[in-house]
Design a protein around this motif. Sequence first.
Motif, PDB file in Angstrom:
ATOM      1  N   THR A 289       0.858  -1.188   0.000  1.00 44.10           N
ATOM      2  CA  THR A 289       0.000   0.000   0.000  1.00 44.10           C
ATOM      3  C   THR A 289       0.889   1.230   0.000  1.00 44.10           C
ATOM      4  N   ILE A 290       0.359   2.338  -0.488  1.00 44.65           N
ATOM      5  CA  ILE A 290       1.176   3.543  -0.596  1.00 44.65           C
ATOM      6  C   ILE A 290       0.313   4.775  -0.390  1.00 44.65           C
ATOM      7  N   GLU A 291       0.888   5.734   0.287  1.00 49.92           N
ATOM      8  CA  GLU A 291       0.209   7.005   0.517  1.00 49.92           C
ATOM      9  C   GLU A 291       1.239   8.117   0.475  1.00 49.92           C
ATOM     10  N   ASN A 292       1.037   9.037  -0.437  1.00 50.37           N
ATOM     11  CA  ASN A 292       1.961  10.166  -0.608  1.00 50.37           C
ATOM     12  C   ASN A 292       3.413   9.711  -0.792  1.00 50.37           C
ATOM     13  N   GLY A 293       3.592   8.634  -1.534  1.00 55.20           N
ATOM     14  CA  GLY A 293       4.932   8.145  -1.833  1.00 55.20           C
ATOM     15  C   GLY A 293       5.526   7.236  -0.782  1.00 55.20           C
ATOM     16  N   ASN A 294       4.846   7.063   0.360  1.00 55.22           N
ATOM     17  CA  ASN A 294       5.361   6.213   1.432  1.00 55.22           C
ATOM     18  C   ASN A 294       4.722   4.830   1.343  1.00 55.22           C
ATOM     19  N   VAL A 295       5.559   3.805   1.263  1.00 54.35           N
ATOM     20  CA  VAL A 295       5.111   2.444   1.033  1.00 54.35           C
ATOM     21  C   VAL A 295       5.018   1.678   2.351  1.00 54.35           C
ATOM     22  N   THR A 296       3.973   0.872   2.471  1.00 49.78           N
ATOM     23  CA  THR A 296       3.851  -0.067   3.590  1.00 49.78           C
ATOM     24  C   THR A 296       3.787  -1.475   3.020  1.00 49.78           C
ATOM     25  N   LEU A 297       4.656  -2.340   3.524  1.00 53.01           N
ATOM     26  CA  LEU A 297       4.672  -3.742   3.120  1.00 53.01           C
ATOM     27  C   LEU A 297       4.089  -4.577   4.252  1.00 53.01           C
ATOM     28  N   SER A 298       3.110  -5.416   3.946  1.00 54.05           N
ATOM     29  CA  SER A 298       2.545  -6.310   4.951  1.00 54.05           C
ATOM     30  C   SER A 298       2.323  -7.678   4.336  1.00 54.05           C
ATOM     31  N   GLY A 299       2.227  -8.677   5.189  1.00 52.91           N
ATOM     32  CA  GLY A 299       2.107 -10.044   4.721  1.00 52.91           C
ATOM     33  C   GLY A 299       3.140 -10.914   5.414  1.00 52.91           C
TER      34      GLY A 299
ATOM     35  N   GLY B 160      10.644   7.118  -6.782  1.00 53.47           N
ATOM     36  CA  GLY B 160       9.347   7.661  -6.410  1.00 53.47           C
ATOM     37  C   GLY B 160       8.919   7.275  -5.012  1.00 53.47           C
ATOM     38  N   VAL B 161       9.611   6.297  -4.402  1.00 56.44           N
ATOM     39  CA  VAL B 161       9.294   5.885  -3.039  1.00 56.44           C
ATOM     40  C   VAL B 161       9.971   6.833  -2.063  1.00 56.44           C
ATOM     41  N   GLY B 162       9.181   7.422  -1.180  1.00 55.01           N
ATOM     42  CA  GLY B 162       9.743   8.355  -0.204  1.00 55.01           C
ATOM     43  C   GLY B 162      10.227   7.659   1.046  1.00 55.01           C
ATOM     44  N   GLY B 163       9.519   6.631   1.495  1.00 56.04           N
ATOM     45  CA  GLY B 163       9.896   5.887   2.694  1.00 56.04           C
ATOM     46  C   GLY B 163       9.223   4.529   2.678  1.00 56.04           C
ATOM     47  N   VAL B 164       9.725   3.621   3.496  1.00 57.25           N
ATOM     48  CA  VAL B 164       9.178   2.258   3.527  1.00 57.25           C
ATOM     49  C   VAL B 164       8.906   1.858   4.973  1.00 57.25           C
ATOM     50  N   ARG B 165       7.689   1.434   5.238  1.00 56.78           N
ATOM     51  CA  ARG B 165       7.316   0.874   6.534  1.00 56.78           C
ATOM     52  C   ARG B 165       7.203  -0.637   6.352  1.00 56.78           C
ATOM     53  N   ASN B 166       8.106  -1.360   6.967  1.00 59.91           N
ATOM     54  CA  ASN B 166       8.173  -2.810   6.759  1.00 59.91           C
ATOM     55  C   ASN B 166       7.392  -3.533   7.845  1.00 59.91           C
ATOM     56  N   MET B 167       6.163  -3.972   7.525  1.00 57.23           N
ATOM     57  CA  MET B 167       5.299  -4.683   8.462  1.00 57.23           C
ATOM     58  C   MET B 167       5.265  -6.186   8.174  1.00 57.23           C
TER      59      MET B 167
END
Length: 218
Positions: free
Chosen positions: A175-185, A205-212
């Motif tokens: 998922t992504i919001e304002n260039g910030n990506v969240t990975l889940s699974g 284009g990715v501003g930041g990554v939240r690794n869930m």
Amino acid sequence: MLARDIMNRTVLSISPEHSVRHAARTMLENRISSLPVCDDASRLVGMLSESDLLSRAELGSAGRSGLSGVGPTPESFIKEHSWRVGDVMTQPAVTVDESVPIGRIAELMAAKNINRIPVMRAEELVGIVCRSDILRVITAATPDGVAVGDEAVRRAVSTRLCCDLGIDVGAIDVTIENGNVTLSGQVQSEAMRTAARVVAETVSGVGGVRNMLRVAAA
């Protein structure tokens, strides 16, 4: 990009009949870690590197390479005491053809723990590639085109996860919001979890990554 595209075409070499002292002085004066060794017919016959000179008698370390109580082997005695480059050099030299991709050269440097690799055209020495040449390729690399919009970036991340890591598209939710990506699974290992984050971070284009991402229980 191939070896011929990044190699240095002016190659400093020495003869197997040169003295070890002359070779060491040449390496110091030219700030290089190794020298191709060529015979009178300009054929490459070996490489002399700094590591070939680390057990020299001049350093007081001669004789330590043999078995305890037995003394040095004939081969180590020659390498420690001979004044001739031809006796001390490493042979055969690790070489590459001028059409070899630079990725393969980097692999060889890492696997063989060497800093410089002669480049050949058939039997002719035509250049040399150093680790610094590889680094220049990295610094000069142009980034991928920037994906436009969150949905484009999300698709780019998903595609890279599939192509680069072989992860099933449905196994990870991106998922992504304002260039910030969240990975889940869920993934199979901590290394894969980290690799997935790295993949996402390298997408333009990715501003930041939240690794869930969770690691599956063994």
